[in-house]
Structures are given as C-alpha cells and as structure tokens.
Design a protein around this motif. Structure first.
Motif, PDB file in Angstrom:
ATOM      1  N   SER A 136      -8.479   7.860  -1.662  1.00  0.00           N
ATOM      2  CA  SER A 136      -7.756   7.002  -0.724  1.00  0.00           C
ATOM      3  C   SER A 136      -6.329   7.500  -0.572  1.00  0.00           C
ATOM      4  CB  SER A 136      -7.745   5.564  -1.248  1.00  0.00           C
ATOM      5  OG  SER A 136      -6.917   4.759  -0.443  1.00  0.00           O
ATOM      6  N   ASN A 137      -5.806   7.398   0.635  1.00  0.00           N
ATOM      7  CA  ASN A 137      -4.405   7.713   0.883  1.00  0.00           C
ATOM      8  C   ASN A 137      -3.559   6.453   0.878  1.00  0.00           C
ATOM      9  OD1 ASN A 137      -4.874  10.455   1.174  1.00  0.00           O
ATOM     10  ND2 ASN A 137      -5.323  10.253   3.345  1.00  0.00           N
ATOM     11  N   ASP A 138      -4.146   5.354   0.457  1.00  0.00           N
ATOM     12  CA  ASP A 138      -3.436   4.079   0.509  1.00  0.00           C
ATOM     13  C   ASP A 138      -3.661   3.289  -0.780  1.00  0.00           C
ATOM     14  OD1 ASP A 138      -1.774   2.203   1.648  1.00  0.00           O
ATOM     15  OD2 ASP A 138      -3.383   1.178   2.709  1.00  0.00           O
ATOM     16  N   ARG A 170       1.729   2.261  -9.904  1.00  0.00           N
ATOM     17  CA  ARG A 170       0.706   2.721  -8.963  1.00  0.00           C
ATOM     18  C   ARG A 170      -0.659   2.360  -9.515  1.00  0.00           C
ATOM     19  NH1 ARG A 170      -0.367   8.935  -7.027  1.00  0.00           N
ATOM     20  NH2 ARG A 170      -1.592   8.393  -5.206  1.00  0.00           N
ATOM     21  N   PRO A 183       8.770   5.626   2.293  1.00  0.00           N
ATOM     22  CA  PRO A 183       7.757   4.723   1.761  1.00  0.00           C
ATOM     23  C   PRO A 183       8.380   3.355   1.457  1.00  0.00           C
ATOM     24  CG  PRO A 183       7.675   6.845   0.639  1.00  0.00           C
ATOM     25  CD  PRO A 183       8.914   6.846   1.488  1.00  0.00           C
ATOM     26  N   HIS A 237      -9.543   0.381  -2.031  1.00  0.00           N
ATOM     27  CA  HIS A 237      -8.700   1.570  -2.146  1.00  0.00           C
ATOM     28  C   HIS A 237      -8.881   2.084  -3.570  1.00  0.00           C
ATOM     29  CE1 HIS A 237      -6.612   0.392   1.562  1.00  0.00           C
ATOM     30  NE2 HIS A 237      -6.733  -0.833   1.092  1.00  0.00           N
ATOM     31  N   PRO A 296      -2.866   1.052  -4.111  1.00  0.00           N
ATOM     32  CA  PRO A 296      -1.962  -0.087  -4.267  1.00  0.00           C
ATOM     33  C   PRO A 296      -0.748   0.260  -5.122  1.00  0.00           C
ATOM     34  CG  PRO A 296      -3.947  -0.398  -5.595  1.00  0.00           C
ATOM     35  CD  PRO A 296      -4.134   0.865  -4.819  1.00  0.00           C
ATOM     36  N   GLY A 333       0.825  -1.194   0.000  1.00  0.00           N
ATOM     37  CA  GLY A 333       0.000   0.000   0.000  1.00  0.00           C
ATOM     38  C   GLY A 333       0.863   1.249   0.000  1.00  0.00           C
ATOM     39  N   GLU A 334       0.309   2.313  -0.509  1.00  0.00           N
ATOM     40  CA  GLU A 334       1.014   3.589  -0.582  1.00  0.00           C
ATOM     41  C   GLU A 334       1.452   4.075   0.793  1.00  0.00           C
ATOM     42  OE1 GLU A 334       0.235   7.901  -2.718  1.00  0.00           O
ATOM     43  OE2 GLU A 334      -1.475   6.643  -2.239  1.00  0.00           O
ATOM     44  N   SER A 335       0.684   3.757   1.821  1.00  0.00           N
ATOM     45  CA  SER A 335       1.008   4.237   3.167  1.00  0.00           C
ATOM     46  C   SER A 335       1.976   3.324   3.915  1.00  0.00           C
ATOM     47  CB  SER A 335      -0.275   4.406   3.989  1.00  0.00           C
ATOM     48  OG  SER A 335      -0.883   3.147   4.198  1.00  0.00           O
ATOM     49  N   ASP A 336       2.332   2.165   3.364  1.00  0.00           N
ATOM     50  CA  ASP A 336       3.279   1.263   4.016  1.00  0.00           C
ATOM     51  C   ASP A 336       4.655   1.918   4.080  1.00  0.00           C
ATOM     52  OD1 ASP A 336       1.365  -0.722   4.372  1.00  0.00           O
ATOM     53  OD2 ASP A 336       1.849  -1.721   2.492  1.00  0.00           O
ATOM     54  N   ARG A 337       5.323   1.760   5.218  1.00  0.00           N
ATOM     55  CA  ARG A 337       6.598   2.418   5.447  1.00  0.00           C
ATOM     56  C   ARG A 337       7.677   1.404   5.823  1.00  0.00           C
ATOM     57  NH1 ARG A 337       6.015   7.514   3.870  1.00  0.00           N
ATOM     58  NH2 ARG A 337       7.679   8.243   5.187  1.00  0.00           N
TER      59      ARG A 337
END
Length: 113
Positions: A65-67, A45, A24, A57, A69, A15-19
């Motif tokens: 969505s802020n998340d 993306r 990122p 998402h 794929p 996910g985009e929000s995964d750190r």
C-alpha cells in the motif's frame, strides 16, 4: 518547558498519502506543533489499518500500500492543545482526531537518576 501533571493527549490518525500543501500531512502537523511550542510530538507508522472507507491498507509485500496509517501523538496542557485544534482543523481534509486526559509521570530527563 514545564507541563502540568494533568494533561491532554491529542491523537491524530491520517494516511501516508494525505498532504498539506506540498508536504506530507503528518510532517506538516509536527512542524506546526513545534512552531507553536507544544511539548512534543511523535509520529508512528502502522503496518496495517483501515478507516471510514473500510479499505485495508497493509505493508505486506504482495499487497503493498502507498497509504499506510500514520498516528501523530501530541501531549501538552489542555489550553495549548485546545488552541492547536482550530489550526489542525484547517490542515486536515480527512482523518480522525481524538483527545484523552492523561497524567504526566515524567517529561524530559530525570536529574535524580
């Protein structure tokens, strides 16, 4: 760099929000792959998707969505991909990782063209 015609495609869905630490996750994965001299990596993306939670998402304006794929694809020789997997495992808290056998048709520029 030469890679064999029979290779492995490593596909990583996050996910985009995964750190990973302060950056990122998709970026950390690509930078680590480059540091380890893997043949190449591409980040795609997705405008829409869902995973294990079944939470949708999407990039629609009304349901922003802020998340979103992200898909990271890395192709290289099987031994190099296998050596990268434990490192990848240490970077990821969630996501999906798949492997596929692929045949390399061209890598880099074609000197004959």
């Amino acid at each position: 760099m030469q890679i064999p015609s029979d290779a492995i495609l490593l596909r990583i869905l996050v996910g985009e929000s995964d750190r990973c630490g302060s950056q990122p996750l998709y970026q950390a994965i690509v930078l680590k792959a480059r540091e380890l001299n893997l043949a190449g990596a591409t980040v795609l993306r997705g405008p829409m998707g869902f995973g294990q939670s079944s939470r949708l998402h999407t990039a629609k304006i009304l349901d922003l969505s802020n998340d979103l794929p992200f898909v990271i694809e890395i192709v290289d020789a099987e031994d190099k991909i296998n050596a990268f997997l434990p490192i990848l495992d240490g970077m990821m808290a969630s996501g999906l990782v798949t492997l596929e056998k692929v045949k390399i048709i061209q890598y880099g520029t074609n000197a004959k063209a």
